[in-house]
Each structure stands twice: as structure tokens, then as C-alpha cells.
Design a protein around this motif. Structure first.
Motif, PDB file in Angstrom:
ATOM      1  N   GLY A  90       0.804  -1.219   0.000  1.00  0.00           N
ATOM      2  CA  GLY A  90       0.000   0.000   0.000  1.00  0.00           C
ATOM      3  C   GLY A  90       0.833   1.262   0.000  1.00  0.00           C
ATOM      4  N   ASP A  91       2.140   1.152   0.244  1.00  0.00           N
ATOM      5  CA  ASP A  91       3.013   2.330   0.188  1.00  0.00           C
ATOM      6  C   ASP A  91       3.253   2.721  -1.271  1.00  0.00           C
ATOM      7  OD1 ASP A  91       3.255   2.378   2.934  1.00  0.00           O
ATOM      8  OD2 ASP A  91       5.191   1.351   2.966  1.00  0.00           O
ATOM      9  N   MET A  92       3.444   4.002  -1.479  1.00  0.00           N
ATOM     10  CA  MET A  92       3.812   4.486  -2.807  1.00  0.00           C
ATOM     11  C   MET A  92       5.338   4.463  -2.921  1.00  0.00           C
ATOM     12  SD  MET A  92       1.171   7.731  -3.006  1.00  0.00           S
ATOM     13  CE  MET A  92       1.282   7.985  -4.778  1.00  0.00           C
ATOM     14  N   VAL A  93       5.832   4.030  -4.078  1.00  0.00           N
ATOM     15  CA  VAL A  93       7.278   3.995  -4.295  1.00  0.00           C
ATOM     16  C   VAL A  93       7.613   4.918  -5.473  1.00  0.00           C
ATOM     17  CG1 VAL A  93       7.809   1.758  -3.272  1.00  0.00           C
ATOM     18  CG2 VAL A  93       6.904   1.841  -5.597  1.00  0.00           C
ATOM     19  N   PHE A  94       8.682   5.688  -5.268  1.00  0.00           N
ATOM     20  CA  PHE A  94       9.031   6.739  -6.243  1.00  0.00           C
ATOM     21  C   PHE A  94      10.415   6.496  -6.841  1.00  0.00           C
ATOM     22  CE2 PHE A  94       5.827   8.491  -3.475  1.00  0.00           C
ATOM     23  CZ  PHE A  94       4.983   9.158  -4.353  1.00  0.00           C
ATOM     24  N   PHE A  95      10.578   6.985  -8.075  1.00  0.00           N
ATOM     25  CA  PHE A  95      11.808   6.737  -8.831  1.00  0.00           C
ATOM     26  C   PHE A  95      12.260   8.012  -9.538  1.00  0.00           C
ATOM     27  CE2 PHE A  95       9.249   2.966  -8.505  1.00  0.00           C
ATOM     28  CZ  PHE A  95      10.145   1.942  -8.219  1.00  0.00           C
ATOM     29  N   ARG A  96      13.563   8.074  -9.738  1.00  0.00           N
ATOM     30  CA  ARG A  96      14.160   9.150 -10.525  1.00  0.00           C
ATOM     31  C   ARG A  96      14.657   8.531 -11.827  1.00  0.00           C
ATOM     32  NH1 ARG A  96      16.226  10.492  -5.158  1.00  0.00           N
ATOM     33  NH2 ARG A  96      15.289  12.463  -4.462  1.00  0.00           N
ATOM     34  N   THR A  97      13.837   8.580 -12.837  1.00  0.00           N
ATOM     35  CA  THR A  97      14.191   7.957 -14.122  1.00  0.00           C
ATOM     36  C   THR A  97      14.938   8.923 -15.044  1.00  0.00           C
ATOM     37  OG1 THR A  97      12.027   8.552 -15.027  1.00  0.00           O
ATOM     38  CG2 THR A  97      12.234   6.380 -14.015  1.00  0.00           C
ATOM     39  N   MET A  98      15.099  10.156 -14.586  1.00  0.00           N
ATOM     40  CA  MET A  98      15.792  11.154 -15.401  1.00  0.00           C
ATOM     41  C   MET A  98      17.035  11.660 -14.678  1.00  0.00           C
ATOM     42  SD  MET A  98      12.508  13.285 -16.819  1.00  0.00           S
ATOM     43  CE  MET A  98      11.227  12.474 -17.778  1.00  0.00           C
ATOM     44  N   GLY A  99      17.797  10.744 -14.181  1.00  0.00           N
ATOM     45  CA  GLY A  99      19.007  11.130 -13.470  1.00  0.00           C
ATOM     46  C   GLY A  99      18.726  11.401 -11.998  1.00  0.00           C
ATOM     47  N   ARG A 100      19.553  12.238 -11.391  1.00  0.00           N
ATOM     48  CA  ARG A 100      19.456  12.511  -9.966  1.00  0.00           C
ATOM     49  C   ARG A 100      18.567  13.717  -9.658  1.00  0.00           C
ATOM     50  NH1 ARG A 100      23.047   9.837  -6.936  1.00  0.00           N
ATOM     51  NH2 ARG A 100      22.936  11.418  -5.291  1.00  0.00           N
ATOM     52  N   GLY A 101      17.784  14.102 -10.641  1.00  0.00           N
ATOM     53  CA  GLY A 101      16.915  15.263 -10.466  1.00  0.00           C
ATOM     54  C   GLY A 101      15.623  14.909  -9.744  1.00  0.00           C
ATOM     55  N   ARG A 102      14.533  15.527 -10.194  1.00  0.00           N
ATOM     56  CA  ARG A 102      13.259  15.382  -9.506  1.00  0.00           C
ATOM     57  C   ARG A 102      12.652  13.997  -9.728  1.00  0.00           C
ATOM     58  NH1 ARG A 102       8.793  15.884 -12.791  1.00  0.00           N
ATOM     59  NH2 ARG A 102       9.196  16.458 -14.963  1.00  0.00           N
ATOM     60  N   ILE A 103      11.651  13.679  -8.900  1.00  0.00           N
ATOM     61  CA  ILE A 103      10.911  12.425  -9.028  1.00  0.00           C
ATOM     62  C   ILE A 103      10.144  12.435 -10.353  1.00  0.00           C
ATOM     63  CG2 ILE A 103       9.024  11.047  -8.060  1.00  0.00           C
ATOM     64  CD1 ILE A 103      11.613  10.915  -6.466  1.00  0.00           C
ATOM     65  N   SER A 104      10.225  11.324 -11.074  1.00  0.00           N
ATOM     66  CA  SER A 104       9.575  11.268 -12.384  1.00  0.00           C
ATOM     67  C   SER A 104       8.742   9.994 -12.593  1.00  0.00           C
ATOM     68  CB  SER A 104      10.640  11.355 -13.489  1.00  0.00           C
ATOM     69  OG  SER A 104      11.637  10.364 -13.282  1.00  0.00           O
ATOM     70  N   HIS A 105       8.673   9.140 -11.589  1.00  0.00           N
ATOM     71  CA  HIS A 105       7.882   7.908 -11.749  1.00  0.00           C
ATOM     72  C   HIS A 105       7.385   7.443 -10.380  1.00  0.00           C
ATOM     73  CE1 HIS A 105       6.467   4.446 -14.010  1.00  0.00           C
ATOM     74  NE2 HIS A 105       6.929   3.661 -13.042  1.00  0.00           N
ATOM     75  N   ALA A 145      14.021   5.820  -5.454  1.00  0.00           N
ATOM     76  CA  ALA A 145      14.317   6.993  -4.626  1.00  0.00           C
ATOM     77  C   ALA A 145      13.898   6.780  -3.173  1.00  0.00           C
ATOM     78  CB  ALA A 145      13.613   8.232  -5.195  1.00  0.00           C
ATOM     79  N   PHE A 146      12.591   6.584  -2.932  1.00  0.00           N
ATOM     80  CA  PHE A 146      12.088   6.376  -1.571  1.00  0.00           C
ATOM     81  C   PHE A 146      10.625   5.940  -1.626  1.00  0.00           C
ATOM     82  CE2 PHE A 146      11.950  10.933  -2.650  1.00  0.00           C
ATOM     83  CZ  PHE A 146      10.575  11.154  -2.662  1.00  0.00           C
ATOM     84  N   GLY A 147      10.092   5.642  -0.461  1.00  0.00           N
ATOM     85  CA  GLY A 147       8.675   5.298  -0.357  1.00  0.00           C
ATOM     86  C   GLY A 147       7.947   6.354   0.458  1.00  0.00           C
ATOM     87  N   ARG A 148       6.634   6.447   0.254  1.00  0.00           N
ATOM     88  CA  ARG A 148       5.784   7.343   1.034  1.00  0.00           C
ATOM     89  C   ARG A 148       4.543   6.564   1.464  1.00  0.00           C
ATOM     90  NH1 ARG A 148       8.301  12.008   2.549  1.00  0.00           N
ATOM     91  NH2 ARG A 148       6.291  13.080   2.703  1.00  0.00           N
ATOM     92  N   ARG A 149       4.123   6.802   2.694  1.00  0.00           N
ATOM     93  CA  ARG A 149       2.945   6.125   3.234  1.00  0.00           C
ATOM     94  C   ARG A 149       1.826   7.140   3.433  1.00  0.00           C
ATOM     95  NH1 ARG A 149       4.764   2.553   7.741  1.00  0.00           N
ATOM     96  NH2 ARG A 149       5.472   1.406   5.888  1.00  0.00           N
ATOM     97  N   VAL A 150       0.738   6.907   2.750  1.00  0.00           N
ATOM     98  CA  VAL A 150      -0.408   7.816   2.802  1.00  0.00           C
ATOM     99  C   VAL A 150      -1.592   7.070   3.405  1.00  0.00           C
ATOM    100  CG1 VAL A 150      -1.980   9.263   1.468  1.00  0.00           C
ATOM    101  CG2 VAL A 150       0.403   9.027   0.748  1.00  0.00           C
ATOM    102  N   LYS A 151      -2.094   7.567   4.529  1.00  0.00           N
ATOM    103  CA  LYS A 151      -3.245   6.958   5.188  1.00  0.00           C
ATOM    104  C   LYS A 151      -4.494   7.785   4.915  1.00  0.00           C
ATOM    105  CE  LYS A 151      -0.479   5.089   8.984  1.00  0.00           C
ATOM    106  NZ  LYS A 151      -0.318   5.040  10.460  1.00  0.00           N
ATOM    107  N   LYS A 152      -5.599   7.119   4.882  1.00  0.00           N
ATOM    108  CA  LYS A 152      -6.851   7.777   4.555  1.00  0.00           C
ATOM    109  C   LYS A 152      -7.230   8.849   5.560  1.00  0.00           C
ATOM    110  CE  LYS A 152     -11.632   6.745   3.286  1.00  0.00           C
ATOM    111  NZ  LYS A 152     -12.633   5.681   3.050  1.00  0.00           N
ATOM    112  N   HIS A 153      -7.034   8.557   6.849  1.00  0.00           N
ATOM    113  CA  HIS A 153      -7.468   9.496   7.886  1.00  0.00           C
ATOM    114  C   HIS A 153      -6.277  10.120   8.622  1.00  0.00           C
ATOM    115  CE1 HIS A 153     -11.533   8.162   7.189  1.00  0.00           C
ATOM    116  NE2 HIS A 153     -11.180   6.915   7.420  1.00  0.00           N
ATOM    117  N   ASP A 154      -5.218  10.388   7.895  1.00  0.00           N
ATOM    118  CA  ASP A 154      -4.010  10.942   8.497  1.00  0.00           C
ATOM    119  C   ASP A 154      -3.714  12.299   7.854  1.00  0.00           C
ATOM    120  OD1 ASP A 154      -1.590  11.491   9.630  1.00  0.00           O
ATOM    121  OD2 ASP A 154      -0.609   9.636   8.990  1.00  0.00           O
TER     122      ASP A 154
END
Length: 209
Positions: free
Chosen positions: A144-159, A194-203
Motif C-alpha cells: 500500500g506504500d507508494m514507491v518513487f523513482f528518478r528515471t531522469m538522473g538525480r533530479g526530480r521524481i519522475s515515476h 528513490a524512496f517510499g511514502r505512506r499515505v493513510k486515509k485518515h491521516d
């Protein structure tokens, strides 16, 4: 009848006398003078035999084992999210796409499943979605965690994709592909993670970085 029985009784008594010792000699002599010689001698024989009582069978103790307590669902509606995402396997990737009818890009895919499963409206881009909820280390990822990637080098999150457990995530990869499940151990995606993020419905933390 008694005359016939008495020699046999005397013989039995003598056998007991020599086999069991002289501790019962006087009692045997008295018993031979009674009419129920046989019954008494046999009873004496039973009482005079020193045998250990049979050991009591051990009574198995019933051990009450409580079933393991279910682990708390730290991801809010993780099951619903994953179920919704899995139902879209095979849907085509489309840049800018936000519907199952026309296809999804990665962030459009996340928008769709979070809205459908949790009633939440996520930002449009993966970079904006990466600011939601709380940070999660890779070793602490939960379904259920979101996982993020930098597919365009070391710049911003892109995936972005949705972690489903066992080191795997589901996502809309790129043009020419369909929504699929990929391992974080994949050489390409592992290097772009890059990292993961946890998003809860009532948080309320889902609204802050």
C-alpha cells in the motif's frame, strides 16, 4: 468334598510358606483349619505379594495457545488499493492518461486507484505525489506504500508505483507497455529507486511533506 480339598489346600499353603518366607506361617496354619481354606489362602497370597502399583498415566495438560494477533494495517486501506490496482493489470500505458478506457500514465494510475479505493484525490504528477504522507525507508516498505523513482538522473521524481509486498510493485511503466508488476530487484528500477511514502486515509500527514 472337604476331605479331597484339604490336601490341595495344605499343599498350596506349604508352597506359599516356602516361597514367601515365614512371615505368614501362623496365619496360614489358622486358615487351613477353616472351611473356606482355598479362598482365604488365595486372598492371603494376593495380599502378601509385594508388587509395585501400576504407575498412573500422566494426564496431558491442555495448553491454551492464543492465535497470533493480526498485525495492524499501517497503510489504511492497503487491501482495497492493491485490489483496485491488480484489477487494472494489462491496461495500456498512455502519456497523460487518467482512465482505464484510454490508458494511464504512472501518476494517473495512482490517482485512479486512490480515488476509487480511498476516496482521495492525489495531485496530478508523481513529483507532487511524492510530497504526500510520511517517508518510508526501503527496508520498511509495506503493501500500500507508494514507491518513487528518478528515471531522469538525480533530479526530480519522475515515476511512481504502488508497493504490493515481496519486494514488488505495480505501475504503468512507459509507452508501449501495460500496467504490470515489477520487482524492486530489477536492475533498471532498482537503480532508479528513490524512496517510499505512506499515505493513510485518515491521516493529516498525507497533506504535508
Amino acid at each position: 468334598m472337604n476331605k479331597i480339598f484339604r490336601p490341595a489346600a495344605i499343599l498350596s499353603a506349604l508352597c506359599l510358606l516356602f516361597a514367601g518366607g515365614f512371615a505368614y506361617a501362623d496365619e496360614l496354619e489358622n486358615l487351613l483349619n477353616r472351611q473356606n481354606d482355598r479362598q482365604q489362602i488365595l486372598r492371603l497370597f494376593d495380599n502378601g505379594t509385594t508388587t509395585s502399583p501400576a504407575p498412573k498415566k500422566a494426564v496431558a495438560q491442555k495448553i491454551s495457545v492464543s492465535p497470533p494477533s493480526p498485525q495492524p494495517d499501517n497503510n489504511g486501506n492497503a487491501d482495497e488499493l492493491i485490489r483496485s490496482a491488480m484489477g487494472l493489470l494489462g491496461v495500456a500505458y498512455r502519456y497523460g492518461g487518467t482512465s482505464a478506457a484510454t490508458g494511464f500514465d504512472c501518476s494517473g494510475f495512482m490517482q485512479h486507484i486512490f480515488r476509487r479505493s480511498m476516496g482521495m484525490t492525489l495531485p496530478r504528477t508523481s513529483a507532487e505525489q511524492a510530497k504526500l504522507g510520511t517517508h518510508v525507508d526501503r527496508s520498511d516498505l509495506q503493501p500500500g506504500d507508494m514507491v518513487f523513482f528518478r528515471t531522469m538522473g538525480r533530479g526530480r521524481i519522475s515515476h511512481v508505483g504502488l508497493y504490493i509486498g515481496n519486494n514488488r510493485f505495480i505501475h504503468a511503466p512507459r509507452t508501449g507497455k501495460t500496467i504490470e508488476i515489477t520487482s524492486l530487484s530489477n536492475k533498471y528500477w532498482g537503480s532508479k529507486y528513490a524512496f517510499g511514502r505512506r499515505v493513510k486515509k485518515h491521516d493529516s500527514a498525507r497533506f504535508v511533506n
